[in-house]
Design an enzyme around this catalytic site. Structure first.
Site, short mmCIF file in Angstrom:
data_model
loop_
_atom_site.label_atom_id
_atom_site.label_comp_id
_atom_site.label_asym_id
_atom_site.label_seq_id
_atom_site.Cartn_x
_atom_site.Cartn_y
_atom_site.Cartn_z
N GLU A 45 -6.71 0.60 -12.37
CA GLU A 45 -6.35 0.35 -10.97
C GLU A 45 -6.16 1.70 -10.28
O GLU A 45 -5.31 2.49 -10.69
CB GLU A 45 -5.07 -0.48 -10.92
CG GLU A 45 -4.64 -0.88 -9.53
CD GLU A 45 -3.32 -1.65 -9.53
OE1 GLU A 45 -2.72 -1.75 -8.45
OE2 GLU A 45 -2.90 -2.14 -10.60
N ASP A 94 5.14 -0.04 -2.85
CA ASP A 94 5.27 1.01 -3.85
C ASP A 94 6.68 1.57 -3.94
O ASP A 94 7.36 1.75 -2.93
CB ASP A 94 4.30 2.16 -3.54
CG ASP A 94 2.85 1.73 -3.62
OD1 ASP A 94 2.57 0.81 -4.41
OD2 ASP A 94 2.01 2.30 -2.90
#
Length: 242
Positions: A31, A42
């Protein structure tokens, strides 16, 4: 049965180097995070890595160019983790065409709801690039089943109600919800967020079809030697093979 090892890396100037190491260590799917100025999903480690990549001048164009140039050297499949703003600015059709040229297997878009992802899939149906769905622990059972029925590539199940890399316990209903999704899904169901060590991997892979490891790998690439990293990656691969 061997489970999927899906490591996350930040798209930066060392991206191809990191992908080659992970591919050699048995990563099934890599990824690649596209750096973005407002990465809402995130945690601090990946946010910091993304900020550094932006300072380096890394853009989606750079990532596409590098992947296209080196795609035959990387044995693992790879997906992009990006926010919809980047796709929209690039142009939806042009973005998926660029993905296809660069050998991208799929795209994870954490800020795009399921219904809009389905519309995007219809608009870009000429592309073979998968749109990988995320399922959160807060999702209702009915909606989990709906997303699982339509899923392509694999399903990314979020282990906790937090951003990536957060310390803390996995959701108490994680395993039961993974089982629920797996009963409907026709593709692998993997789990990510907060997975750091071999024990986490062994525990979660009892149910999940694989694991995504992000912040821990970003941190290790930033701080540890190649030899230390290879040892860690091999330990994860070994745990998933058992």
């Amino acid at each position: 049965m061997s489970k999927l090892f899906i490591p996350y890396i930040m798209g930066n100037s060392k991206m191809i180097e990191h992908m080659k190491v992970l591919s050699q260590c048995g990563a099934d799917i890599i990824e690649v995070g596209v750096p973005f100025s407002d990465p809402v999903a995130d945690g601090p480690t990946i946010m910091e890595a993304g900020g550094k990549a932006i300072e380096e001048g890394i853009t989606i164009e750079y990532i596409f160019d590098q992947l296209e140039l080196h795609q035959l050297e990387i044995k693992s499949q790879y997906v992009l983790m990006t926010y919809y703003n980047i796709i929209c600015n690039y142009g939806e059709k042009a973005f998926f065409e660029a993905c296809q040229r660069a050998g991208v297997y799929g795209v994870i878009i954490p800020d795009l709801p399921f219904e809009l992802a389905q519309k995007l899939k219809q608009q870009t149906h000429e592309s073979n690039v998968k749109i990988i769905p995320l399922i959160a622990m807060t999702t209702t059972e009915e909606r989990m089943k709906l997303i699982a029925e339509k899923a392509e590539g694999f399903i990314y199940t979020v282990t906790m109600n937090a951003t990536t890399g957060k310390n803390g316990e996995f959701h108490p209903e994680l395993k039961s919800k993974l089982n629920l999704i797996k009963r409907t899904a026709q593709v692998p169901v993997v789990a990510g967020f907060g997975i750091r060590n071999v024990q986490h991997v062994k525990d979660i892979s009892q149910i999940a079809d694989g694991v995504v490891i992000g912040s821990e790998i970003v941190r290790r690439f930033d701080n540890d030697s190649t030899e230390e990293n290879i040892k860690y990656f091999n330990s994860i691969r070994h745990a998933l093979n058992q």
